[in-house]
Design a protein around this motif. Sequence first.
Motif, mmCIF file in Angstrom:
data_model
loop_
_atom_site.group_PDB
_atom_site.id
_atom_site.type_symbol
_atom_site.label_atom_id
_atom_site.label_comp_id
_atom_site.label_asym_id
_atom_site.label_seq_id
_atom_site.Cartn_x
_atom_site.Cartn_y
_atom_site.Cartn_z
ATOM 1 N N PRO A 260 -16.734 20.064 11.000
ATOM 2 C CA PRO A 260 -16.871 20.924 12.191
ATOM 3 C C PRO A 260 -17.219 20.140 13.452
ATOM 4 O O PRO A 260 -18.098 19.271 13.435
ATOM 5 C CB PRO A 260 -18.019 21.869 11.809
ATOM 6 C CG PRO A 260 -18.094 21.820 10.322
ATOM 7 C CD PRO A 260 -17.699 20.424 9.951
ATOM 8 N N ARG B 85 -16.721 22.094 16.716
ATOM 9 C CA ARG B 85 -16.813 23.124 17.760
ATOM 10 C C ARG B 85 -18.232 23.199 18.316
ATOM 11 O O ARG B 85 -19.207 23.280 17.574
ATOM 12 C CB ARG B 85 -16.416 24.455 17.145
ATOM 13 C CG ARG B 85 -16.354 25.655 18.098
ATOM 14 C CD ARG B 85 -17.721 26.333 18.221
ATOM 15 N NE ARG B 85 -17.658 27.756 18.006
ATOM 16 C CZ ARG B 85 -18.563 28.607 18.457
ATOM 17 N NH1 ARG B 85 -19.598 28.176 19.170
ATOM 18 N NH2 ARG B 85 -18.464 29.880 18.190
ATOM 19 N N ARG C 159 -18.787 23.589 5.461
ATOM 20 C CA ARG C 159 -17.877 23.473 6.605
ATOM 21 C C ARG C 159 -17.072 24.752 6.777
ATOM 22 O O ARG C 159 -16.750 25.156 7.905
ATOM 23 C CB ARG C 159 -16.926 22.287 6.403
ATOM 24 C CG ARG C 159 -17.608 20.943 6.296
ATOM 25 C CD ARG C 159 -16.598 19.838 6.009
ATOM 26 N NE ARG C 159 -17.255 18.572 5.727
ATOM 27 C CZ ARG C 159 -16.610 17.447 5.464
ATOM 28 N NH1 ARG C 159 -15.275 17.437 5.449
ATOM 29 N NH2 ARG C 159 -17.277 16.332 5.212
ATOM 30 N N THR C 160 -16.729 25.401 5.663
ATOM 31 C CA THR C 160 -15.939 26.630 5.742
ATOM 32 C C THR C 160 -16.716 27.744 6.431
ATOM 33 O O THR C 160 -16.129 28.589 7.118
ATOM 34 C CB THR C 160 -15.502 27.101 4.343
ATOM 35 O OG1 THR C 160 -16.650 27.460 3.562
ATOM 36 C CG2 THR C 160 -14.730 26.007 3.616
ATOM 37 N N HIS D 120 -16.491 27.046 10.135
ATOM 38 C CA HIS D 120 -15.162 27.409 10.607
ATOM 39 C C HIS D 120 -15.053 28.927 10.771
ATOM 40 O O HIS D 120 -14.380 29.413 11.683
ATOM 41 C CB HIS D 120 -14.082 26.913 9.642
ATOM 42 C CG HIS D 120 -13.904 25.431 9.652
ATOM 43 N ND1 HIS D 120 -13.812 24.691 10.804
ATOM 44 C CD2 HIS D 120 -13.810 24.528 8.630
ATOM 45 C CE1 HIS D 120 -13.654 23.403 10.508
ATOM 46 N NE2 HIS D 120 -13.653 23.287 9.189
ATOM 47 N N SER E 246 -16.208 30.067 14.019
ATOM 48 C CA SER E 246 -15.549 29.331 15.102
ATOM 49 C C SER E 246 -14.181 29.927 15.441
ATOM 50 O O SER E 246 -13.475 29.398 16.293
ATOM 51 C CB SER E 246 -15.361 27.858 14.697
ATOM 52 O OG SER E 246 -16.601 27.256 14.402
ATOM 53 N N GLY F 96 -11.212 26.731 5.129
ATOM 54 C CA GLY F 96 -11.245 26.716 6.579
ATOM 55 C C GLY F 96 -9.958 27.179 7.234
ATOM 56 O O GLY F 96 -9.798 27.054 8.442
#
Length: 321
Positions: free
Chosen positions: A15, A17, A258-259, A262, A265, A278
């Motif tokens: 990530p 963002r 991480r998913t 996401h 995001s 993701g």
Amino acid sequence: MGFFYSQFFVRPTYPTRSFQGETVLVTGANVGLGLEAARHIVRLGASRVILGVRNVEAGEAAKMEIETSTGRSGVCEVWKVDLASYTSVLAFGDRIAQIPRLDAVILNAALATRTFEFAEGYERTITVNVINTLLLALLILPSLKATRQKVPSVHPCLTFVVSEVHAWADTTEFESGRSDLLKALSDPIKAKMRGRYPMSKLLEVLLVQELAGRVRGSEVMIDMVNPGLCHSQLGREAGVGFMIMKIVLARSTEVGSRTLVHGVSMGLEGHGVYMTDGQLENTALSPFVRSKEGGEVREKLWDELSMILEGVRPGIMENAQ
């Protein structure tokens, strides 16, 4: 892509963002995926990250760990919420309503157990993973909508952490003709606890689909993320077989987290969508979810949930508009 290919060969992107200036809530944030997702969000510049936890002592330890690893202090706050208790969820939701802005929410807290226990009149997994997760979502939706009004440049996100195991649920448990499906699943004689976690995630997927269909994505983007099988404490009550499966197949907790990042995001294109690795993957939803029968069950579940939650907080279903 299949489960095994995804587990062994796909790594969700790291990530990047920015969450600069944002307030983010993560439930189940003292361990596992929630902890790692919160760490990413602090690293990415959030001004305020609320760690929603059942165990405050563990939450304080998680806060210290995040601050040490990211070099950012004064960002995390530890707030108590027990998803097995209506009273606790209501108090938490009312507290959230008092903060000046809320940009993103990751509803990650969940339970996986084969032990039958009641919580608020329903089997505990159903209460935690389904009823009170949706109760909390409805309580915090007004805060997300208000942020959109105050800061038009922000597109608030509400992400539910679900699972691909929703496709493994035994749908024969939905007794034909019954309108009280959650109550039927809470029968201690008939409950199939071996498959209870997949069932709870199927119920969650169906209800989140319904919620997303009722809330305008232009106000709040609602999505679901499947993090894959990851190392976490989720299955600590789920039995030896599940633990062995995790040892062989599980992703690292950080990779799985991480998913979640996401999920919060996404822009408007993510509204109502199921994400895996993701990526937007509505075709990865189970055939049952996409079937006519699944739609009929979704409607029954929403009606039953509405009656339950109106009994807990009269007028709350008006938030699902």
